[in-house]
Design a protein around this motif. Sequence first.
Motif, PDB file in Angstrom:
ATOM      1  N   ARG A 123       3.465 -33.057  45.408  1.00  0.00           N
ATOM      2  CA  ARG A 123       3.561 -34.423  44.898  1.00  0.00           C
ATOM      3  C   ARG A 123       2.402 -35.298  45.326  1.00  0.00           C
ATOM      4  NH1 ARG A 123       9.300 -35.672  47.187  1.00  0.00           N
ATOM      5  NH2 ARG A 123       8.328 -34.440  48.803  1.00  0.00           N
ATOM      6  N   GLN A 124       1.411 -34.744  45.935  1.00  0.00           N
ATOM      7  CA  GLN A 124       0.262 -35.540  46.360  1.00  0.00           C
ATOM      8  C   GLN A 124      -0.683 -35.786  45.189  1.00  0.00           C
ATOM      9  OE1 GLN A 124      -1.653 -33.210  49.348  1.00  0.00           O
ATOM     10  NE2 GLN A 124      -1.918 -31.460  48.030  1.00  0.00           N
ATOM     11  N   ASP A 125      -1.611 -36.682  45.398  1.00  0.00           N
ATOM     12  CA  ASP A 125      -2.615 -37.011  44.388  1.00  0.00           C
ATOM     13  C   ASP A 125      -3.531 -35.799  44.210  1.00  0.00           C
ATOM     14  OD1 ASP A 125      -4.661 -38.060  42.888  1.00  0.00           O
ATOM     15  OD2 ASP A 125      -5.395 -39.407  44.435  1.00  0.00           O
ATOM     16  N   TYR A 126      -3.410 -35.136  43.085  1.00  0.00           N
ATOM     17  CA  TYR A 126      -4.233 -33.963  42.820  1.00  0.00           C
ATOM     18  C   TYR A 126      -4.638 -33.995  41.359  1.00  0.00           C
ATOM     19  CZ  TYR A 126      -6.108 -29.365  43.765  1.00  0.00           C
ATOM     20  OH  TYR A 126      -6.959 -28.315  43.989  1.00  0.00           O
ATOM     21  N   VAL A 127      -5.790 -34.567  41.094  1.00  0.00           N
ATOM     22  CA  VAL A 127      -6.217 -34.740  39.705  1.00  0.00           C
ATOM     23  C   VAL A 127      -7.492 -33.981  39.361  1.00  0.00           C
ATOM     24  CG1 VAL A 127      -5.112 -36.980  39.460  1.00  0.00           C
ATOM     25  CG2 VAL A 127      -7.494 -36.862  40.199  1.00  0.00           C
ATOM     26  N   ALA A 128      -8.086 -33.316  40.338  1.00  0.00           N
ATOM     27  CA  ALA A 128      -9.339 -32.617  40.066  1.00  0.00           C
ATOM     28  C   ALA A 128      -9.368 -31.274  40.774  1.00  0.00           C
ATOM     29  CB  ALA A 128     -10.524 -33.461  40.528  1.00  0.00           C
ATOM     30  N   THR A 138      -9.443 -52.401  37.440  1.00  0.00           N
ATOM     31  CA  THR A 138      -8.306 -53.163  36.934  1.00  0.00           C
ATOM     32  C   THR A 138      -7.756 -54.043  38.044  1.00  0.00           C
ATOM     33  OG1 THR A 138      -6.826 -51.326  37.453  1.00  0.00           O
ATOM     34  CG2 THR A 138      -7.690 -51.414  35.219  1.00  0.00           C
ATOM     35  N   VAL A 139      -6.874 -54.951  37.688  1.00  0.00           N
ATOM     36  CA  VAL A 139      -6.328 -55.903  38.647  1.00  0.00           C
ATOM     37  C   VAL A 139      -5.600 -55.184  39.784  1.00  0.00           C
ATOM     38  CG1 VAL A 139      -4.711 -57.810  38.948  1.00  0.00           C
ATOM     39  CG2 VAL A 139      -6.134 -57.707  36.901  1.00  0.00           C
ATOM     40  N   GLU A 140      -4.755 -54.229  39.429  1.00  0.00           N
ATOM     41  CA  GLU A 140      -4.044 -53.467  40.446  1.00  0.00           C
ATOM     42  C   GLU A 140      -4.726 -52.117  40.646  1.00  0.00           C
ATOM     43  OE1 GLU A 140       0.146 -53.184  39.735  1.00  0.00           O
ATOM     44  OE2 GLU A 140       0.227 -55.190  38.930  1.00  0.00           O
ATOM     45  N   ALA A 141      -4.614 -51.588  41.852  1.00  0.00           N
ATOM     46  CA  ALA A 141      -5.195 -50.280  42.132  1.00  0.00           C
ATOM     47  C   ALA A 141      -4.524 -49.241  41.240  1.00  0.00           C
ATOM     48  CB  ALA A 141      -5.010 -49.920  43.598  1.00  0.00           C
ATOM     49  N   ASP A 142      -5.330 -48.428  40.597  1.00  0.00           N
ATOM     50  CA  ASP A 142      -4.798 -47.400  39.702  1.00  0.00           C
ATOM     51  C   ASP A 142      -4.493 -46.135  40.469  1.00  0.00           C
ATOM     52  OD1 ASP A 142      -4.863 -48.873  37.472  1.00  0.00           O
ATOM     53  OD2 ASP A 142      -6.647 -47.987  36.617  1.00  0.00           O
ATOM     54  N   TYR A 143      -3.436 -45.483  40.054  1.00  0.00           N
ATOM     55  CA  TYR A 143      -3.131 -44.149  40.538  1.00  0.00           C
ATOM     56  C   TYR A 143      -3.357 -43.230  39.356  1.00  0.00           C
ATOM     57  CZ  TYR A 143      -0.759 -40.249  42.692  1.00  0.00           C
ATOM     58  OH  TYR A 143      -0.468 -39.029  43.232  1.00  0.00           O
ATOM     59  N   PRO A 144      -4.163 -42.211  39.490  1.00  0.00           N
ATOM     60  CA  PRO A 144      -4.428 -41.336  38.345  1.00  0.00           C
ATOM     61  C   PRO A 144      -3.142 -40.811  37.718  1.00  0.00           C
ATOM     62  CG  PRO A 144      -5.890 -40.817  40.148  1.00  0.00           C
ATOM     63  CD  PRO A 144      -4.882 -41.799  40.684  1.00  0.00           C
ATOM     64  N   GLU A 145      -3.140 -40.770  36.399  1.00  0.00           N
ATOM     65  CA  GLU A 145      -1.998 -40.292  35.623  1.00  0.00           C
ATOM     66  C   GLU A 145      -2.483 -39.106  34.817  1.00  0.00           C
ATOM     67  OE1 GLU A 145      -1.490 -43.781  33.371  1.00  0.00           O
ATOM     68  OE2 GLU A 145      -0.579 -44.906  34.994  1.00  0.00           O
ATOM     69  N   THR A 146      -2.263 -37.919  35.356  1.00  0.00           N
ATOM     70  CA  THR A 146      -2.790 -36.736  34.703  1.00  0.00           C
ATOM     71  C   THR A 146      -1.975 -35.510  35.059  1.00  0.00           C
ATOM     72  OG1 THR A 146      -4.788 -35.420  34.364  1.00  0.00           O
ATOM     73  CG2 THR A 146      -4.438 -36.255  36.571  1.00  0.00           C
ATOM     74  N   THR A 147      -2.034 -34.518  34.202  1.00  0.00           N
ATOM     75  CA  THR A 147      -1.443 -33.232  34.508  1.00  0.00           C
ATOM     76  C   THR A 147      -2.243 -32.596  35.631  1.00  0.00           C
ATOM     77  OG1 THR A 147      -0.722 -32.948  32.221  1.00  0.00           O
ATOM     78  CG2 THR A 147      -0.930 -30.945  33.555  1.00  0.00           C
ATOM     79  N   ASP A 148      -1.551 -32.077  36.611  1.00  0.00           N
ATOM     80  CA  ASP A 148      -2.199 -31.391  37.731  1.00  0.00           C
ATOM     81  C   ASP A 148      -3.003 -30.218  37.167  1.00  0.00           C
ATOM     82  OD1 ASP A 148      -2.701 -29.637  39.942  1.00  0.00           O
ATOM     83  OD2 ASP A 148      -0.995 -30.507  41.016  1.00  0.00           O
ATOM     84  N   PRO A 149      -4.328 -30.184  37.387  1.00  0.00           N
ATOM     85  CA  PRO A 149      -5.134 -29.113  36.804  1.00  0.00           C
ATOM     86  C   PRO A 149      -4.784 -27.732  37.348  1.00  0.00           C
ATOM     87  CG  PRO A 149      -6.470 -30.482  38.247  1.00  0.00           C
ATOM     88  CD  PRO A 149      -5.144 -31.151  38.120  1.00  0.00           C
ATOM     89  N   PHE A 169     -12.542 -34.652  31.224  1.00  0.00           N
ATOM     90  CA  PHE A 169     -12.602 -33.203  31.398  1.00  0.00           C
ATOM     91  C   PHE A 169     -13.510 -32.852  32.577  1.00  0.00           C
ATOM     92  CE2 PHE A 169     -11.811 -32.260  26.592  1.00  0.00           C
ATOM     93  CZ  PHE A 169     -10.445 -32.200  26.796  1.00  0.00           C
ATOM     94  N   ALA A 170     -14.645 -33.530  32.679  1.00  0.00           N
ATOM     95  CA  ALA A 170     -15.600 -33.232  33.748  1.00  0.00           C
ATOM     96  C   ALA A 170     -15.069 -33.661  35.115  1.00  0.00           C
ATOM     97  CB  ALA A 170     -16.941 -33.914  33.461  1.00  0.00           C
ATOM     98  N   VAL A 171     -14.522 -34.875  35.199  1.00  0.00           N
ATOM     99  CA  VAL A 171     -14.019 -35.378  36.478  1.00  0.00           C
ATOM    100  C   VAL A 171     -12.870 -34.519  36.997  1.00  0.00           C
ATOM    101  CG1 VAL A 171     -12.801 -37.316  37.581  1.00  0.00           C
ATOM    102  CG2 VAL A 171     -14.792 -37.751  36.132  1.00  0.00           C
ATOM    103  N   SER A 172     -11.977 -34.103  36.108  1.00  0.00           N
ATOM    104  CA  SER A 172     -10.807 -33.320  36.518  1.00  0.00           C
ATOM    105  C   SER A 172     -11.127 -31.845  36.748  1.00  0.00           C
ATOM    106  CB  SER A 172      -9.709 -33.425  35.458  1.00  0.00           C
ATOM    107  OG  SER A 172     -10.134 -32.800  34.251  1.00  0.00           O
ATOM    108  N   GLY A 173     -12.274 -31.387  36.268  1.00  0.00           N
ATOM    109  CA  GLY A 173     -12.634 -29.975  36.385  1.00  0.00           C
ATOM    110  C   GLY A 173     -12.077 -29.125  35.256  1.00  0.00           C
ATOM    111  N   ILE A 174     -11.422 -29.752  34.290  1.00  0.00           N
ATOM    112  CA  ILE A 174     -10.853 -28.990  33.177  1.00  0.00           C
ATOM    113  C   ILE A 174     -11.957 -28.339  32.345  1.00  0.00           C
ATOM    114  CG2 ILE A 174      -9.537 -29.202  31.029  1.00  0.00           C
ATOM    115  CD1 ILE A 174      -7.695 -31.148  32.526  1.00  0.00           C
TER     116      ILE A 174
END
Length: 184
Positions: free
Chosen positions: A25-30, A90-101, A134-139
């Motif tokens: 459940r940790q932040d893992y987007v790349a 953005t005004v609030e800190a964003d949390y990445p919203e992505t499928t775990d690669p 695609f590049a940032v996430s490593g997809i």
Amino acid sequence: MNKTQMTKEKSVVVISQMPEGLDLRQDYVALPHDYGSPAYFARPDIQAINRLVEENLSALDERLGFTQHLTSKRVILKPNLVTVYHQMGTVEADYPETTDPRLLDAVVTYFKCFTDSLAIVESSGRGMPTRGSFAVSGIDRLARYRGAELIALEEQSVRRYLLPKAGVQKMILPNIDGTTVEPM
């Protein structure tokens, strides 16, 4: 088999539990830079994800038989890459919203056993260019490593369908290499 039985059979859920001590459940987007190396695939999280995806999709296939329809067909996988960036201004800190690669890699690996024609398609949200996501996430590296096609949907022509009862979006489906993705 009557229609009610067929409908029941098509609604199947498989629930699994990660091995003790692994929390995904940790932040893992790349994907990390060592993706594709023996060290990467030896990691406990990667082995657990791959095992669970293979077990779950195989269990679903036992019930539904979906893989028998994949031979010589193109499989299209659509992950969720709403945003893969932190602190987008953005005004609030964003949390990445992505499928775990890591999960996407396991799903691609599973389906590559049944077809040689696999495409990962996406249209990133929040105005971010999909190719950048695609590049940032490593997809992009995942697709090259696994031999999958990578398609940014916003670069494709579309076919519009009129759905009179739709409240907001009437229906827009992409043409991918001249093939219209039809609604199910």
